[in-house]
Write an enzyme that holds these catalytic residues in place. Structure first.
Site, PDB file in Angstrom:
ATOM      1  N   GLY A  56     -92.437 -57.800  57.698  1.00 48.13           N
ATOM      2  CA  GLY A  56     -92.096 -56.464  58.214  1.00 48.13           C
ATOM      3  C   GLY A  56     -90.690 -56.035  57.858  1.00 48.13           C
TER       4      GLY A  56
ATOM      5  N   GLY B  20     -87.466 -55.903  58.440  1.00 47.62           N
ATOM      6  CA  GLY B  20     -86.592 -56.642  59.345  1.00 47.62           C
ATOM      7  C   GLY B  20     -85.168 -56.127  59.337  1.00 47.62           C
TER       8      GLY B  20
ATOM      9  N   GLY C 285     -80.599 -58.484  60.768  1.00 43.07           N
ATOM     10  CA  GLY C 285     -80.812 -57.066  60.465  1.00 43.07           C
ATOM     11  C   GLY C 285     -79.728 -56.460  59.578  1.00 43.07           C
TER      12      GLY C 285
ATOM     13  NE  ARG D 215     -84.490 -50.038  50.892  1.00 43.32           N
ATOM     14  CZ  ARG D 215     -85.070 -51.188  50.677  1.00 43.32           C
ATOM     15  NH1 ARG D 215     -84.703 -51.943  49.665  1.00 43.32           N
ATOM     16  NH2 ARG D 215     -86.067 -51.624  51.440  1.00 43.32           N
TER      17      ARG D 215
ATOM     18  NE  ARG E 172     -91.925 -52.769  51.854  1.00 41.60           N
ATOM     19  CZ  ARG E 172     -90.769 -53.207  51.386  1.00 41.60           C
ATOM     20  NH1 ARG E 172     -90.700 -54.397  50.851  1.00 41.60           N
ATOM     21  NH2 ARG E 172     -89.693 -52.478  51.484  1.00 41.60           N
TER      22      ARG E 172
ATOM     23  CG  ASP F 100     -92.774 -59.747  50.991  1.00 37.31           C
ATOM     24  OD1 ASP F 100     -93.326 -60.693  50.415  1.00 37.31           O
ATOM     25  OD2 ASP F 100     -91.556 -59.725  51.240  1.00 37.31           O
ATOM     26  CG  ASN F 101     -89.950 -58.266  47.842  1.00 37.28           C
ATOM     27  OD1 ASN F 101     -89.760 -57.658  48.899  1.00 37.28           O
ATOM     28  ND2 ASN F 101     -89.395 -59.423  47.579  1.00 37.28           N
TER      29      ASN F 101
HETATM   30  P1  AMP Z   1     -86.675 -60.165  51.197  1.00 40.75           P
HETATM   31  O1  AMP Z   1     -86.616 -61.574  50.721  1.00 40.75           O
HETATM   32  O2  AMP Z   1     -85.340 -59.461  51.200  1.00 40.75           O
HETATM   33  O3  AMP Z   1     -87.732 -59.361  50.520  1.00 40.75           O
HETATM   34  O4  AMP Z   1     -87.049 -60.263  52.744  1.00 40.75           O
HETATM   35  C1  AMP Z   1     -88.198 -60.905  53.224  1.00 40.75           C
HETATM   36  C2  AMP Z   1     -88.400 -60.549  54.663  1.00 40.75           C
HETATM   37  O5  AMP Z   1     -87.307 -60.989  55.460  1.00 40.75           O
HETATM   38  C3  AMP Z   1     -88.510 -59.062  54.916  1.00 40.75           C
HETATM   39  O6  AMP Z   1     -89.454 -58.863  55.920  1.00 40.75           O
HETATM   40  C4  AMP Z   1     -87.137 -58.673  55.378  1.00 40.75           C
HETATM   41  O7  AMP Z   1     -87.150 -57.526  56.188  1.00 40.75           O
HETATM   42  C5  AMP Z   1     -86.713 -59.896  56.146  1.00 40.75           C
HETATM   43  N1  AMP Z   1     -85.255 -60.063  56.156  1.00 40.75           N
HETATM   44  C6  AMP Z   1     -84.467 -60.398  55.114  1.00 40.75           C
HETATM   45  N2  AMP Z   1     -83.172 -60.440  55.493  1.00 40.75           N
HETATM   46  C7  AMP Z   1     -83.148 -60.121  56.795  1.00 40.75           C
HETATM   47  C8  AMP Z   1     -82.099 -59.989  57.769  1.00 40.75           C
HETATM   48  N3  AMP Z   1     -80.811 -60.192  57.457  1.00 40.75           N
HETATM   49  N4  AMP Z   1     -82.446 -59.644  59.022  1.00 40.75           N
HETATM   50  C9  AMP Z   1     -83.726 -59.435  59.350  1.00 40.75           C
HETATM   51  N5  AMP Z   1     -84.753 -59.543  58.498  1.00 40.75           N
HETATM   52  C10 AMP Z   1     -84.472 -59.878  57.233  1.00 40.75           C
HETATM   53 MG    MG Z   2     -88.342 -57.487  50.543  1.00 43.77          MG
END
Ligand code: AMP
Ligand code: MG
Length: 543
Positions: free
Chosen positions: A110, A112, A147, A198, A205, A282-283
């Protein structure tokens, strides 16, 4: 009507900036926004947007508003007054999604650390835009995360899309990054925090579908699929309400669309040496836009096995694997939508509300099996589209009307461990050099020297390899018989002189820590115009 309401309505700006029907805030502002009907004058919309984005205006729901739209932007100094007369009808939103991370199901992830603020239409091109803040704090999906985002990662996600867009690669964009010097983010070390505003046509996704399917939330899956078909892809015939109308199928077509758009995008990544680094499901955006710039990299020395993500130990997302991983992601989208796809094959129409929810396990299993018929055709069309696009982009880079796989593969062998960007920029002069009867070995020598980082790359076997490739290439150029100067000029618009290397984004981030924004602006300009003949002080950045 209270006194404060009268004041508010009088002072309300005349321009409207209505969000579209969206997955987030509830609004009754349906259909085309007013500003699209104003004979193309988009100044009001732009002003409304910048007022809002800068915080001068806020969006509130106004009860009893005469036009009946109920929602408006008001200047922020009126916001406090507005609060008194509003009902809660609007808020930013974060979405739930899941995903396959490095091949395994990770369950719920989700948004995050992102919240979406608004969905609207870009008045200049009619495209949807969903505006999001990344790094603005925790959301219901933050799990164990803070977050937040670092200034370095935010500025990397600010610059890369500028460069990608200049290369013609579908991508999200960043409007601005706001550093938060008072907020520290703890990662491997302490970092300054930042918020990145952004935009993308949609931030939905593949993982948004997967999470519902995995939890057997079939109604949510259907509603999301109908929403995406109708509102993101614009298939107006898709039926989204109860009704007895015939419901045209949408599910296989939706997968096909996601497959095709991502095939085009990844073909362009390959042709320009872009590596995403984390192609988890998810990306992968449903629109095919490149999203979620993390440990990305642009190829320095050409190496098909290059891995830009240092935590990708097996090379799952190496440069060479990106097309295969696109296929994997689309297969996961088929898995998620399989019951709907199968239902539509068997019944020749889309499922009505309630049909999936009340189905037995054996119904779902039967429909899921029936969806298998679509797997091969979708995979084949993805591969065909990707190959065709890859050949088209490479042909343009080579100054040819047509380039085939054999010519491109042999070029990639010839430039292995040479600087891809510099070699290709050097190649732009080749049509002119051929017209001036330069000997082929001299051309090869100068191309190699221009693209070598170390002396050992310039040995005799390299010269042979490049000379042999050049012979075939020059034959093709001559066979097409076009004007050499024109071809060289066209190639200089397809082969960048500037490439956004990782050390440059590192330096931008370091200088920002010292409040040096001039360097960021300089690099941003080079990202936006990478084909220009950058000179003098820029030479350091193109070396
Ligand atoms: P990512 O690897 O950036 O695509 O993130 C994978 C998942 O982790 C996604 O659901 C992001 O929203 C969550 N996420 C990454 N970094 C953070 C953070 N600093 N705080 C909360 N959620 C995060
Ligand atoms: Mg991501």
């Amino acid at each position: 009507m209270s006194h404060s309401q009268i004041e508010l309505l009088q002072e309300e700006p005349t321009h409207h900036f209505h969000p579209l029907v969206s997955s987030g805030p509830k609004t009754d502002a349906q259909g085309a926004p007013d500003y699209l009907n104003d004979n193309g004058d988009s100044a009001d919309a732009r002003r409304a947007f910048s007022d809002w984005a800068s915080g001068r205006a806020v969006r509130v729901e106004v009860q009893g508003k005469p036009e009946g739209t109920g929602t408006s932007f008001v200047h922020s100094e009126n916001a406090v007054k507005a609060q008194k007369v509003t009902s809660p009808g609007y808020g930013p939103w974060a979405l739930r999604y899941g995903g396959h991370q490095f091949g395994g199901w990770a369950d719920q992830l989700g948004d995050g650390r992102t919240v979406s603020l608004v969905e609207t239409i870009n008045p200049t091109n009619g495209q949807r835009v969903e505006v999001q803040l990344k790094g603005a704090g925790r959301t219901p999906y933050s799990r164990f995360g803070d977050g937040l985002a670092t200034l370095k990662s935010s500025v990397r996600e600010f610059l890369a899309p500028e460069y990608m867009a200049a290369l013609g690669i579908p991508t999200s964009r960043s409007l601005c990054v706001t550093a938060l010097p008072d907020v520290s983010v703890e990662r491997e070390e302490m970092n300054t925090a930042a918020v990145n505003m952004r935009i993308a046509q949609s931030w939905l996704r593949i993982g948004n579908f997967e999470i519902h399917a995995r939890h057997k939330e079939w109604e949510s899956l259907r509603i999301l699929g109908e929403y995406v078909s109708k509102h993101i892809f614009g298939w107006s015939e898709v039926v989204t309400d109860q009704g007895d109308a015939h419901r045209p199928p949408w599910a296989a077509r939706l997968v096909q669309r996601v497959a095709e758009s991502n095939a085009v995008t990844v073909a362009r990544w390959q042709a320009y040496g872009f590596m995403h680094g984390v192609m988890n499901t998810d990306n992968i955006a449903l629109t095919g836009e490149t999203i979620d710039y993390g440990p990305y990299g642009f190829m320095d020395l050409f190496d098909e096995d290059c891995i830009c993500n240092h935590s990708d130990y097996t090379g799952r997302y190496s440069y060479r694997m990106q097309p295969t991983m696109t296929l994997f992601a689309i297969d996961k989208l088929i898995d998620a939508l399989a019951p709907v796809i199968g239902y539509e094959i068997i019944n020749d129409q889309a499922p009505s509300p309630g049909v999936l929810q009340s189905a037995t396990r054996s119904d779902i299993a039967e429909w899921t099996d029936a969806a298998d018929a679509k797997r091969e055709p979708i995979a084949l069309s993805l591969q065909r589209t990707m190959l065709g696009e890859w050949e088209t982009v490479w042909a343009a880079r080579l100054g040819l009307l047509k380039a085939d796989k054999e010519l491109i593969d042999s070029l990639q062998i010839a430039i292995t461990s040479l600087d891809m960007t510099r070699f290709m920029r050097g190649l732009c002069a080749v049509p002119e050099k051929v017209a001036n009867n330069s000997p082929i070995e001299c051309i090869a020598q100068s191309l190699i020297e221009g693209a070598s980082h170390v002396q050992s790359d310039t040995g005799p076997s390299r010269v042979d390899l490049v000379t042999n490739w050049l012979k075939t290439y020059i034959e093709r150029l001559c066979a097409e018989g076009r004007d050499a100067a024109n071809v060289s000029a066209a190639m200089r618009k397809r082969n960048p002189r500037f490439v956004l290397r990782n050390w440059i984004t590192d330096e931008v981030a370091q200088r920002l820590e010292q409040f040096d924004t001039a360097f960021l602006e300089h690099v941003r300009e080079m990202c936006a115009r990478p084909f220009d003949e950058w000179q003098d002080e820029e030479v350091r950045l193109i070396s």
